[in-house]
Scaffold this motif. Structure first.
Motif, short mmCIF file in Angstrom:
data_model
loop_
_atom_site.label_atom_id
_atom_site.label_comp_id
_atom_site.label_asym_id
_atom_site.label_seq_id
_atom_site.Cartn_x
_atom_site.Cartn_y
_atom_site.Cartn_z
N GLU A 1 -13.97 6.10 2.93
CA GLU A 1 -13.54 5.63 1.60
C GLU A 1 -12.01 5.70 1.52
O GLU A 1 -11.38 6.55 2.15
N GLY A 2 -11.48 4.82 0.70
CA GLY A 2 -10.05 4.90 0.42
C GLY A 2 -9.15 4.56 1.60
O GLY A 2 -8.02 5.03 1.68
N ALA A 3 -9.67 3.75 2.52
CA ALA A 3 -8.81 3.31 3.62
C ALA A 3 -7.87 2.23 3.10
O ALA A 3 -8.22 1.46 2.21
N MET A 4 -6.66 2.18 3.64
CA MET A 4 -5.73 1.14 3.23
C MET A 4 -6.04 -0.09 4.09
O MET A 4 -5.91 -0.05 5.31
N VAL A 5 -6.47 -1.15 3.40
CA VAL A 5 -6.80 -2.37 4.14
C VAL A 5 -5.67 -3.38 3.93
O VAL A 5 -5.35 -3.75 2.80
N PHE A 6 -5.02 -3.73 5.01
CA PHE A 6 -3.89 -4.66 4.94
C PHE A 6 -4.35 -6.06 5.34
O PHE A 6 -5.08 -6.22 6.32
N GLY A 7 -3.90 -7.05 4.54
CA GLY A 7 -4.08 -8.43 4.96
C GLY A 7 -2.74 -8.93 5.45
O GLY A 7 -1.75 -8.84 4.74
N VAL A 8 -2.69 -9.39 6.69
CA VAL A 8 -1.39 -9.78 7.26
C VAL A 8 -1.45 -11.22 7.73
O VAL A 8 -2.52 -11.73 8.05
N ASN A 9 -0.28 -11.88 7.77
CA ASN A 9 -0.27 -13.28 8.18
C ASN A 9 0.36 -13.48 9.55
O ASN A 9 0.53 -14.60 10.00
N SER A 10 0.75 -12.38 10.20
CA SER A 10 1.42 -12.54 11.50
C SER A 10 1.32 -11.23 12.26
O SER A 10 1.27 -10.16 11.66
N ASN A 11 1.32 -11.35 13.59
CA ASN A 11 1.30 -10.12 14.39
C ASN A 11 2.59 -9.33 14.26
O ASN A 11 2.66 -8.16 14.62
N ARG A 12 3.64 -9.97 13.71
CA ARG A 12 4.90 -9.27 13.49
C ARG A 12 4.74 -8.13 12.48
O ARG A 12 5.53 -7.20 12.45
N ALA A 13 3.76 -8.28 11.62
CA ALA A 13 3.52 -7.25 10.60
C ALA A 13 3.30 -5.89 11.26
O ALA A 13 3.68 -4.85 10.71
N PHE A 14 2.69 -5.93 12.46
CA PHE A 14 2.42 -4.65 13.14
C PHE A 14 3.73 -3.94 13.52
O PHE A 14 3.82 -2.72 13.46
N ASP A 15 4.74 -4.77 13.89
CA ASP A 15 6.06 -4.18 14.19
C ASP A 15 6.62 -3.52 12.94
O ASP A 15 7.16 -2.42 12.98
N THR A 16 6.48 -4.23 11.80
CA THR A 16 7.04 -3.73 10.56
C THR A 16 6.44 -2.38 10.18
O THR A 16 7.13 -1.49 9.71
N TYR A 17 5.13 -2.25 10.42
CA TYR A 17 4.49 -0.99 10.07
C TYR A 17 4.56 0.03 11.21
O TYR A 17 4.07 1.15 11.06
#
Lengths: 398, 231
Positions: free
Chosen positions: A116-132
């Motif tokens: 429960e309470g997991a943070m679910v991210f919707g991303v539009n690019s694999n670059r988002a992984f770098d950001t996080y």
């Protein structure tokens, strides 16, 4: 008289009183090693922090602007970034790519197990992984097709994988996010260092899939990628003015200023290092006083020796240098041992993965020079006393 | 070669002043063997310290080989002690943690000689006193007589002009004392200048000349009859 001859005499004398010399050095060893360890931990922490906060290269993060007194909690009824905003940003010439993400907490389920309470991210690019700062450890990232048409893959964090699958291999398994079945295509690496301290369960899915599950596309954060670092400022200003125009009167936007954040945190670590470092320095000071004390005892004990040496042609300077070199040799050996001990502790901390501590060569060199200086400072008084002794008094001394 | 003129030494003892040496005048020529005799408390040790440049007189002048000793500063005095004077003490005064050889090398270290030369000369000097086979021994592993011979080797290693001995046989039994005195005779025959301080009349007769002091003053000078001459 030759300096090597003096060093040899000093070593002879240190060797002659092994136990006493070791105990005297101990103060310096502990002082130097604690300073090395503290500075090492402080520096390692700062490096890690700066790295994780500034992220990689040419991207800036744009967030809605809130009053300073308000907490950073997005109002769910407000759509901060509309599809029109995204389209507009893409048309700005300096901007190469717009990476956006939406986030909501949700439940992830595998048969009878649920996170429960997991943070679910919707991303539009694999670059988002770098950001996080998220790195895929097992499996793959999403494909362009996944981003365009809403693939049913999911990338989960390591702790989610552990909770839902325990010892089983998670990649390829099916799980459910709010009843929607998704296939695990990748598992993230367990975050290290400072990020490891905030290891919340999280998962990433392509933006269209996210929209299907959670309804509207609530973009909470936008990262714009530019071609080169020089364009960052222009791109940031154009992006902000575009968004402010689109939402005029209702909402303002700003570039997330990591620089001041980093500065603040590094200031805090600097102060911490300084404070704990000064406590370490106090033990070094106490060690230095110990050296002075022992040297004074040694001068008294060796009064006769001083007299003999003077009668054989030693000048006051010779005697002064003899005792000074002895105390410098003592503190230098102590300092070197302290650095070795400190480095050993630092590397043990590193190997065990407790903290990304590091020893810089400059700290080590500084440590040796500093302990030599201590030898001079705390050796000068006893050495001076020795040199001023009168030869006939010395020869009579028993 | 050595010339003392009107040497006075006074100490402040509380309120009153004590005169330890009074109007000391004498000359020692090159190659002479002189004994300074006196009971304990006569001031002979103070005189020895002044001769060895370990102490300054309150008044007077002191010349060695034409050098006004009392006008020298610390490094110059140290150099004088190193090059021109060899000391032999009653208690040997060897450094206990150094081997015989290292002890003998000490004055050469302060003279700034390179290690190799130092070693050669130290061994040569130990050979002269018959102790080259003991050069790696610590003083504690040597007998009193042997220690005093090491001290003599150390005093002679810089080839000083003046050998100063303070009760050299005082801590030795008769037999090893005799060995030491024979060594002095030998050095004297080689042309060394020797000044020896003693309270022992028998020891003093080994010297060519005796200077007897009492209560800080020279009261008598005796010359040993040259061989073949009637006393």
């Amino acid at each position: 008289m030759n300096i090597w001859e003096s060093i040899r005499m000093a070593l002879d004398s240190i060797w002659a009183h092994k136990l006493r010399s070791i105990l005297t050095m101990l103060g310096i060893v502990i002082g130097v090693s604690s300073v090395i360890i503290i500075v090492g931990i402080g520096q390692g922490g700062k490096e890690q922090l700066t790295e994780s906060v500034t992220g990689s290269g040419n991207s800036i993060t744009i967030v809605p602007k809130f009053d300073e007194n308000e907490m950073y909690i997005p109002d769910e009824s407000v759509q901060y970034f509309t599809p029109a905003d995204l389209e507009g940003l893409k048309r700005i010439p300096e901007i190469k790519e717009v990476v956006y993400s939406s986030m909501q907490s949700g439940s992830i389920q595998n048969k009878d197990k649920t996170v429960e309470g997991a943070m679910v991210f919707g991303v539009n690019s694999n670059r988002a992984f770098d950001t996080y700062g998220a790195i895929v450890d097992k499996g793959t990232l999403f494909t362009d097709a996944d981003y365009q048409s809403g693939g049913n893959g999911i990338i989960i964090s390591q702790n989610v994988a552990e909770d839902l699958f325990e010892d089983e291999e998670p990649v390829g398994k099916i799980l459910r996010v709010h009843a929607q079945p998704l296939q695990v295509i990748g598992v993230l690496q367990k975050p290290t260092g400072l990020q490891g301290m905030f290891d919340f369960p999280n998962a990433y899915i392509p933006a269209p899939t996210w929209q299907n599950i959670f309804g509207s596309l609530d973009v909470s954060q936008i990262d714009v990628q530019v071609e080169s670092a020089e364009q960052i400022q222009v791109a940031g200003e154009s992006a902000i003015s575009l968004l402010n125009d689109n939402h005029s009167g209702q909402q303002e936007y700003e570039v997330q200023n990591f620089e001041s954040f980093t500065e603040m945190i590094s200031k805090v670590t600097d102060i911490m290092t300084l404070v704990i470092g000064s406590i370490g320095s106090i033990s070094l000071l106490v060690g230095g006083i110990g050296v002075m004390n022992i040297m004074l005892v040694s001068v008294t004990e060796r009064t006769r020796e001083i007299g003999i040496r003077k009668s054989l042609g030693a000048t006051r300077r010779n005697i002064l240098m003899q005792f000074l070199i002895e105390s410098v040799t003592l503190t230098s050996i102590g300092g070197a041992m302290g650095i070795l001990l400190g480095a050993f502790v630092i590397y043990t901390i590193r190997l065990l993965g407790i903290f990304p501590a590091s020893v810089s060569i400059w700290v080590a060199i500084g440590g040796v020079l500093f302990s030599m200086l201590f030898g001079v400072v705390f050796g000068i008084l006893p050495a001076n006393k020795a040199s001023k002794l009168h030869p006939i008094d010395c020869l009579r001394y028993d | 070669m050595i010339q003392l003129k009107q040497i006075y030494k006074r100490y402040q003892a509380g309120e009153s002043e004590m005169t330890v040496l009074q109007d000391i005048n004498f000359t020692v020529n090159q190659g002479e063997y002189v004994a300074i005799m006196g009971q304990s408390g006569s001031g002979k040790s103070t005189l020895m310290n002044i001769l060895g440049c370990l102490d300054h007189p309150s008044e007077g002048s002191y010349w060695i080989d034409g050098v006004d000793v009392l006008s020298l500063d610390d490094p110059q005095t140290a150099q004088l002690r190193n090059r021109m004077i060899g000391f032999i003490f009653q208690q040997f005064q060897l450094l206990p943690r150094l081997t015989a050889k290292r002890n003998v090398e000490l004055p050469l270290i302060y003279a700034g000689l390179p290690a190799k030369k130092r070693e050669e000369r130290a061994i040569e000097s130990l050979r002269k006193v018959g102790l080259e086979d003991r050069m790696h021994h610590l003083p504690s592993a040597l007998s009193g007589g042997q220690q005093q011979r090491v001290a003599i080797a150390r005093a002679m290693v810089t080839e000083p002009t003046l050998l100063l001995a303070d009760e050299p046989t005082g801590a030795l039994d008769t037999q090893s004392g005799a060995v030491v005195l024979d060594l002095f005779d030998q050095l004297h025959q080689e042309g060394k200048t020797i000044v020896m301080i003693t309270h022992d009349a028998e020891v003093a007769t080994r010297a060519q000349r005796q200077i007897i002091i009492r209560d800080g003053e020279i009261i008598e000078e005796k010359r040993r009859p040259v061989e073949g001459e009637m006393p």
